[in-house]
Design a protein around this motif. Structure first.
Motif, short mmCIF file in Angstrom:
data_model
loop_
_atom_site.label_atom_id
_atom_site.label_comp_id
_atom_site.label_asym_id
_atom_site.label_seq_id
_atom_site.Cartn_x
_atom_site.Cartn_y
_atom_site.Cartn_z
N HIS A 133 1.08 -0.97 0.00
CA HIS A 133 0.00 -0.26 0.11
C HIS A 133 0.75 1.20 -0.11
CE1 HIS A 133 -3.19 3.02 0.78
NE2 HIS A 133 -2.56 3.25 1.51
N PHE A 134 0.77 1.37 -1.63
CA PHE A 134 1.76 3.21 -1.63
C PHE A 134 0.94 4.48 -0.80
CE2 PHE A 134 3.82 0.51 -4.93
CZ PHE A 134 4.91 1.09 -4.28
N VAL A 135 1.72 5.11 0.75
CA VAL A 135 1.02 6.20 1.66
C VAL A 135 1.40 7.43 0.12
CG1 VAL A 135 1.27 4.84 3.12
CG2 VAL A 135 2.95 6.70 2.46
N GLU A 136 1.57 7.18 -0.44
CA GLU A 136 2.67 8.46 -1.36
C GLU A 136 1.75 8.49 -2.42
OE1 GLU A 136 6.02 6.73 0.29
OE2 GLU A 136 4.93 6.05 -0.58
N LYS A 137 1.46 9.63 -3.30
CA LYS A 137 0.39 9.50 -4.20
C LYS A 137 1.14 9.79 -4.93
CE LYS A 137 -3.24 10.38 -1.59
NZ LYS A 137 -4.02 9.40 -1.58
N LEU A 138 1.13 9.02 -5.82
CA LEU A 138 2.53 8.71 -7.19
C LEU A 138 1.61 8.29 -8.49
CD1 LEU A 138 4.19 5.45 -5.61
CD2 LEU A 138 4.65 7.77 -5.55
N GLN A 139 1.77 9.33 -9.35
CA GLN A 139 0.68 9.88 -11.00
C GLN A 139 1.71 8.16 -11.25
OE1 GLN A 139 1.62 13.67 -12.88
NE2 GLN A 139 0.56 13.97 -10.85
N ASP A 140 1.19 7.74 -12.46
CA ASP A 140 1.23 6.28 -13.18
C ASP A 140 1.61 5.43 -12.73
OD1 ASP A 140 -0.49 8.16 -14.87
OD2 ASP A 140 1.21 9.41 -15.60
N LEU A 141 1.69 5.19 -11.36
CA LEU A 141 2.27 3.59 -10.67
C LEU A 141 2.81 2.38 -11.54
CD1 LEU A 141 3.29 3.18 -8.12
CD2 LEU A 141 1.41 2.30 -7.90
N ASP A 142 3.69 1.98 -11.78
CA ASP A 142 3.94 1.09 -12.85
C ASP A 142 4.45 0.14 -11.71
OD1 ASP A 142 4.64 -0.79 -14.50
OD2 ASP A 142 6.60 0.22 -15.27
N ALA A 143 3.27 -0.70 -12.31
CA ALA A 143 3.98 -1.99 -10.87
C ALA A 143 5.67 -3.12 -11.11
CB ALA A 143 2.67 -2.78 -11.22
N ASP A 144 5.56 -3.05 -12.22
CA ASP A 144 6.49 -3.86 -13.05
C ASP A 144 7.94 -3.59 -12.51
OD1 ASP A 144 8.39 -5.39 -14.22
OD2 ASP A 144 7.31 -4.56 -16.82
N TYR A 145 8.68 -3.58 -11.51
CA TYR A 145 9.35 -2.84 -10.94
C TYR A 145 10.86 -4.02 -11.77
CZ TYR A 145 5.37 -2.89 -7.39
OH TYR A 145 4.19 -2.15 -6.74
N GLY A 146 10.07 -5.05 -11.83
CA GLY A 146 11.63 -5.70 -12.42
C GLY A 146 12.82 -6.53 -11.56
N SER A 147 13.90 -7.19 -11.62
CA SER A 147 13.87 -7.83 -10.83
C SER A 147 14.53 -6.83 -9.29
CB SER A 147 14.92 -8.57 -11.21
OG SER A 147 16.20 -7.86 -11.08
#
Length: 275
Positions: free
Chosen positions: A171-185
């Motif tokens: 759960h991101f407490v920060e307000k992130l724009q266009d959050l990308d869930a592909d974090y890589g490895s």
């Protein structure tokens, strides 16, 4: 695994555990210790996520003789520990957490006879430390212990399944724009990981709490992408820094007068010249 405690506050740590099998309180048991996730996100090189999930479900079905306990440490806790005024390095944090888990098993009445640990740092030093802490238990610490001892392999699976679930449900407490869930490895040489970090770095506040600031890759991106900071007590220009302590009591003018701290400026406070 119930992550409700971590969902309520993912800035610290939480402990998850299964019920203790009755047999583990009656007969000598073997305990394995491993960890997962030294970066913001890490993936196992051996088993896929689906394979780990399948094996964990099998362990859950064997609750008559298999139990597990986990300490989940948030990236924020690790960062504040490592970057605080009093340094608490990652190896020490790992050692203390493992020690706490062994003690937790003992406190639950588990008859621990042997402990096998995948090393963090020098195995000889780590083993000696654990053996001194638990003199009545046979302790073995080895590199790549998860490939040598089945009980450590099981611990590794539990740790990685917990890590995978924590990342998925973060759960991101920060307000992130266009959050990308592909974090890589999560590895330093992964272009996806580096791209995600650059995309979500904030010039002033840095990364979301999802990222461990003390990770060298994160530090390098902060140095390049974020704003620099000049602390009030940093030396600037031709300042020579504080002189000898007795110079503060001299009557003569100072060569480089020092501005009072902001605390005094904001309150209109000045040094008393006449008592």
């Amino acid at each position: 695994m119930d992550f409700s405690e971590l969902d309520r506050d993912n800035t610290g740590r939480c402990r998850l555990s299964s019920p203790v099998p009755a047999v583990c309180r009656q007969e000598p048991c073997v305990l394995g210790v491993d960890e997962a996730g030294r970066g913001p996100v890490l993936d196992s090189k051996t088993l896929s996520e689906s394979e780990r999930d399948r094996l964990f479900v099998k362990m859950e079905k064997d609750r008559d003789f298999v139990g597990w306990a986990l300490d989940v440490l948030s990236p924020n806790l690790i960062s504040t520990s490592m970057l605080g005024r009093v340094k608490y390095n990652l190896n020490s944090l790992s050692h203390d957490t493992a020690t706490g888990l062994v003690q937790y098993a003992l406190d639950q009445g588990v008859k621990v006879a042997q402990v096998f640990v995948d090393t963090v740092g020098l195995p000889e030093t780590y083993q000696e430390r654990l053996q001194q802490r638990f003199p009545g238990i046979e302790v073995t610490v080895k590199a790549k212990a998860d490939a040598l001892y089945p009980v450590v392999s099981a611990a590794s699976i539990c740790a990685k399944v917990a890590r995978d679930q924590a990342v998925k449900s973060w759960h991101f407490v920060e307000k992130l724009q266009d959050l990308d869930a592909d974090y890589g490895s999560g590895y330093p040489n992964d272009p996806k990981t580096k791209a995600w970090l650059r995309k979500h770095v904030e010039p002033v506040f840095g990364f979301p709490q999802f990222v461990r600031f003390s990770w060298r890759t994160a530090q390098s991106i902060l140095e390049k992408e974020a704003e620099g900071v000049i602390w009030e007590d940093s030396l600037t220009g031709d300042q020579e820094g504080p002189g000898r302590i007795m110079s503060y009591f001299s009557k003569g003018p100072r060569t480089h007068p020092r501005l009072p701290h902001r605390y005094f400026q904001e309150r209109g406070l000045e040094s008393a010249t006449i008592l």
